[in-house]
Motif scaffolding. Sequence first.
Motif, PDB file in Angstrom:
ATOM      1  N   THR A 188       0.909  -1.131  -0.197  1.00 56.88           N
ATOM      2  CA  THR A 188       0.534   0.149   0.211  1.00 56.88           C
ATOM      3  C   THR A 188       1.135   1.273   0.259  1.00 56.88           C
ATOM      4  O   THR A 188       2.209   1.000   0.585  1.00 56.88           O
ATOM      5  N   SER A 189       0.309   2.278  -0.649  1.00 56.90           N
ATOM      6  CA  SER A 189       1.126   3.714  -0.888  1.00 56.90           C
ATOM      7  C   SER A 189       0.430   4.640   0.453  1.00 56.90           C
ATOM      8  O   SER A 189      -0.660   4.323   0.235  1.00 56.90           O
ATOM      9  N   PHE A 190       1.437   5.214   1.336  1.00 65.06           N
ATOM     10  CA  PHE A 190       0.279   5.918   2.175  1.00 65.06           C
ATOM     11  C   PHE A 190       0.617   7.596   1.320  1.00 65.06           C
ATOM     12  O   PHE A 190       0.203   9.086   2.337  1.00 65.06           O
ATOM     13  N   ALA A 191       0.661   7.639  -0.137  1.00 67.27           N
ATOM     14  CA  ALA A 191       0.922   9.209  -0.780  1.00 67.27           C
ATOM     15  C   ALA A 191      -0.286   9.372  -1.356  1.00 67.27           C
ATOM     16  O   ALA A 191      -0.869   8.479  -1.655  1.00 67.27           O
ATOM     17  N   ASP A 192      -0.646  10.016  -1.689  1.00 70.15           N
ATOM     18  CA  ASP A 192      -2.171  10.983  -2.113  1.00 70.15           C
ATOM     19  C   ASP A 192      -1.322  11.184  -3.735  1.00 70.15           C
ATOM     20  O   ASP A 192      -0.099  11.673  -3.583  1.00 70.15           O
ATOM     21  N   VAL A 193      -2.459  11.505  -4.631  1.00 67.83           N
ATOM     22  CA  VAL A 193      -2.229  12.209  -6.041  1.00 67.83           C
ATOM     23  C   VAL A 193      -2.996  13.061  -6.678  1.00 67.83           C
ATOM     24  O   VAL A 193      -3.901  13.163  -5.776  1.00 67.83           O
ATOM     25  N   GLY A 194      -2.586  14.579  -7.386  1.00 66.41           N
ATOM     26  CA  GLY A 194      -2.594  15.455  -7.074  1.00 66.41           C
ATOM     27  C   GLY A 194      -2.529  16.306  -8.434  1.00 66.41           C
ATOM     28  O   GLY A 194      -1.668  15.337  -8.846  1.00 66.41           O
ATOM     29  N   THR A 195      -2.787  17.479  -8.194  1.00 59.41           N
ATOM     30  CA  THR A 195      -2.961  18.381  -9.412  1.00 59.41           C
ATOM     31  C   THR A 195      -1.248  19.128  -8.664  1.00 59.41           C
ATOM     32  O   THR A 195      -1.389  19.918  -7.684  1.00 59.41           O
ATOM     33  N   ALA A 196      -0.361  20.361  -9.712  1.00 57.94           N
ATOM     34  CA  ALA A 196       0.023  21.532  -9.049  1.00 57.94           C
ATOM     35  C   ALA A 196       0.278  22.287 -10.177  1.00 57.94           C
ATOM     36  O   ALA A 196       0.704  22.652 -11.106  1.00 57.94           O
ATOM     37  N   ALA A 197       0.302  23.567  -9.408  1.00 61.00           N
ATOM     38  CA  ALA A 197       1.006  24.951 -10.242  1.00 61.00           C
ATOM     39  C   ALA A 197       1.755  25.313  -9.784  1.00 61.00           C
ATOM     40  O   ALA A 197       2.331  24.726  -8.626  1.00 61.00           O
ATOM     41  N   ARG A 198       2.327  26.655 -10.337  1.00 57.46           N
ATOM     42  CA  ARG A 198       3.067  27.754  -9.654  1.00 57.46           C
ATOM     43  C   ARG A 198       2.401  28.893  -9.295  1.00 57.46           C
ATOM     44  O   ARG A 198       1.876  29.388 -10.157  1.00 57.46           O
ATOM     45  N   TYR A 199       3.065  29.809  -8.429  1.00 56.44           N
ATOM     46  CA  TYR A 199       3.309  30.560  -8.503  1.00 56.44           C
ATOM     47  C   TYR A 199       4.194  31.966  -7.562  1.00 56.44           C
ATOM     48  O   TYR A 199       5.064  31.293  -7.706  1.00 56.44           O
ATOM     49  N   GLY A 200       4.349  32.979  -8.817  1.00 58.48           N
ATOM     50  CA  GLY A 200       5.715  33.977  -8.420  1.00 58.48           C
ATOM     51  C   GLY A 200       5.421  34.984  -7.033  1.00 58.48           C
ATOM     52  O   GLY A 200       3.711  34.804  -6.400  1.00 58.48           O
ATOM     53  N   PRO A 201       6.051  36.161  -6.967  1.00 57.75           N
ATOM     54  CA  PRO A 201       5.906  37.217  -5.868  1.00 57.75           C
ATOM     55  C   PRO A 201       4.365  38.473  -6.182  1.00 57.75           C
ATOM     56  O   PRO A 201       4.823  38.060  -7.316  1.00 57.75           O
TER      57      PRO A 201
END
Length: 143
Positions: free
Chosen positions: A25-38
């Motif tokens: 079994t894996s204890f990690a989740d899967v999702g999406t990521a974006a990025r942002y700056g100052p």
Amino acid sequence: MLIRIRQALQWLSFLLFISQLICNTSFADVGTAARYGPPFLPTTCYGNDPTQFPSSNLFAAAGDGIWDNGASCGRQYLVRCISASEPGTCEPEQTIQIRIVDYALQLESTPSVSGTTIVLSETAFRTIANSTATLINVEFQQV
């Protein structure tokens, strides 16, 4: 006798197969990521306190899926890029540890994509993916 041995081996193989399913079994989740700056300040979690950001600049804003009514503030996650629409986007074997400092729906700057699980700082995003990407699929686990 030979039939009983064969049946016993089949039963043993079945049990080994089931145990692999249960134990792997894996204890990690899967999702999406974006990025942002100052600009990064003020944040929903810590306001205008500049000490909230790790010196590595590996931080993020939580999307609705992990925001948990603000309980995610300060949580740390291991994050790695697992795929993207463009081949070769992910930095293979690269995992980062980030700290949640903000809420994605209340960022001071606009993320590259809205509605993601997590929005990574530019530094964090570039560490695990090609900087030209705007959206990646990630595996993440709270530490």
